[in-house]
Design an enzyme around this catalytic site. Structure first.
Site, PDB file in Angstrom:
ATOM      1  N   ALA A 142      43.180  32.436 -22.223  1.00 37.58           N
ATOM      2  CA  ALA A 142      42.417  32.251 -20.984  1.00 37.58           C
ATOM      3  C   ALA A 142      41.630  30.944 -20.955  1.00 37.58           C
ATOM      4  O   ALA A 142      40.932  30.601 -21.898  1.00 37.58           O
ATOM      5  CB  ALA A 142      41.452  33.409 -20.740  1.00 37.58           C
ATOM      6  N   GLY A 143      41.795  30.209 -19.843  1.00 39.31           N
ATOM      7  CA  GLY A 143      40.984  29.027 -19.591  1.00 39.31           C
ATOM      8  C   GLY A 143      41.663  27.691 -19.795  1.00 39.31           C
ATOM      9  O   GLY A 143      41.129  26.662 -19.398  1.00 39.31           O
ATOM     10  N   GLY A 146      41.898  32.063 -15.667  1.00 36.46           N
ATOM     11  CA  GLY A 146      42.366  31.342 -14.500  1.00 36.46           C
ATOM     12  C   GLY A 146      41.495  30.179 -14.060  1.00 36.46           C
ATOM     13  O   GLY A 146      41.749  29.578 -13.022  1.00 36.46           O
ATOM     14  N   LYS A 191      48.619  43.782 -25.305  1.00 37.71           N
ATOM     15  CA  LYS A 191      47.505  42.851 -25.161  1.00 37.71           C
ATOM     16  C   LYS A 191      46.388  43.646 -24.502  1.00 37.71           C
ATOM     17  O   LYS A 191      46.497  44.045 -23.342  1.00 37.71           O
ATOM     18  CB  LYS A 191      47.889  41.647 -24.309  1.00 37.71           C
ATOM     19  N   ASN A 224      48.867  31.308 -18.467  1.00 43.52           N
ATOM     20  CA  ASN A 224      49.669  31.634 -17.299  1.00 43.52           C
ATOM     21  C   ASN A 224      49.363  30.695 -16.131  1.00 43.52           C
ATOM     22  O   ASN A 224      50.214  29.935 -15.691  1.00 43.52           O
ATOM     23  CB  ASN A 224      49.426  33.086 -16.873  1.00 43.52           C
ATOM     24  N   THR A 225      48.117  30.724 -15.645  1.00 40.61           N
ATOM     25  CA  THR A 225      47.758  29.982 -14.441  1.00 40.61           C
ATOM     26  C   THR A 225      48.012  28.485 -14.564  1.00 40.61           C
ATOM     27  O   THR A 225      48.465  27.846 -13.606  1.00 40.61           O
ATOM     28  CB  THR A 225      46.278  30.221 -14.085  1.00 40.61           C
TER      29      THR A 225
END
Length: 283
Positions: A212-213, A185, A124, A234-235
């Protein structure tokens, strides 16, 4: 270039399959392919920010994910000390990432290290251009992608949701592109749905992974309804009050969003339209 499991949603191929198979059956049997490896789950998870290894493992199990991304520069690849690598389910495919790199040269070096240490050509690709927003540097990303693709890496590049850059990355040999939904994040959700919709329509055969986001299950569902092939997060899971429950929610949201996309939503109308037809009403 690899395409999404041999399925070209919105194309003649998809129409042929859909005519002979019910939509639920189609969604259940199609595969998501990266680097020649088929996956059933369209959720890619991470390893950072969990409060404990046990919590991470529980969330991974609940997510049903088959691929996990690992920040190469934030883990002892020589296994000299304990890390989340020691707590990953061995059935998970590892997707190393170049998080923390700010130049193409740095990212290329990190990718080579990951391949040697982890024994995978998957990478990635992240080349950050701004420390505050963590927005990617698209030019440096493209430069690194060209080099790594020529070296046989399966490059999955993180970049801003830009159609022209997506085309350049695909032309450089990337089998998939990973446009952001919002800053890393942030949990803000899909900030530019029109851009993702345009990308899907203009690149019907490309593999698009929203990265992301994403903040909650509805964000993941929207990404899939817009035509994304998968979502990496992830977050949103790691920082939830109950990570395992959020992981399961994300799993279900991605499945629902994919099914809704394949089903084809109704057209939006300005005015009401009666559910029951007027024609044939008894007087």
């Amino acid at each position: 270039m690899l395409y999404k499991g041999g399925w070209s949603v919105g194309s003649r191929q998809h129409a042929e399959y859909n005519s002979s198979m019910s939509t639920p059956a189609l969604a259940q049997h199609e595969k998501f392919v990266i680097g020649g490896r088929p996956f059933t789950s369209r959720l890619i998870i991470g390893t950072g920010k969990y409060r404990s290894f046990e919590e991470m493992k529980a969330a991974h199990r609940a997510s049903g994910a088959e691929m996990v991304t690992v920040a190469v520069r934030r883990v002892p690849l020589d296994r000299s000390s304990e890390s989340f690598l020691d707590h990953l389910d061995p059935s998970l495919a590892i997707l190393p990432n170049t998080a923390g790199c700010y130049t193409a040269e740095e990212a290329i070096r990190t990718a080579r290290l990951a391949r040697e240490a982890l024994g995978t050509d998957l990478i990635k690709l992240e080349v950050i251009g701004d420390q505050t927003t963590l927005f990617p540097d698209n030019e440096q990303t493209l430069e690194a992608a060209r080099v790594l693709a020529k070296e046989g890496f399966v490059v999955l590049p993180y970049f801003t949701d830009d159609l022209i850059m997506a085309k350049k990355l695909l032309d450089a040999g990337c089998p998939a592109v990973m446009p952001l939904a919002a800053p890393i994040g942030s949990g803000l959700g899909i900030q530019n749905p029109a851009n993702l919709r345009i990308m899907r329509e203009q690149l019907p055969d490309a593999t698009i992974i929203v990265d992301a986001g994403v903040g909650t299950a509805s964000d993941a569902a929207i990404a899939m309804e817009l035509g994304a092939d998968a979502v990496l997060m992830n977050t949103a899971i790691a920082e939830a009050r109950d990570s395992a429950k959020m992981a399961e929610a994300m799993k279900l949201a991605i499945e629902a969003g994919r099914l809704a996309y394949l089903a084809g939503r109704m057209s939006k109308r300005l005015y009401a339209s009666a559910s029951s037809p007027i024609a044939g009403v008894l007087q």
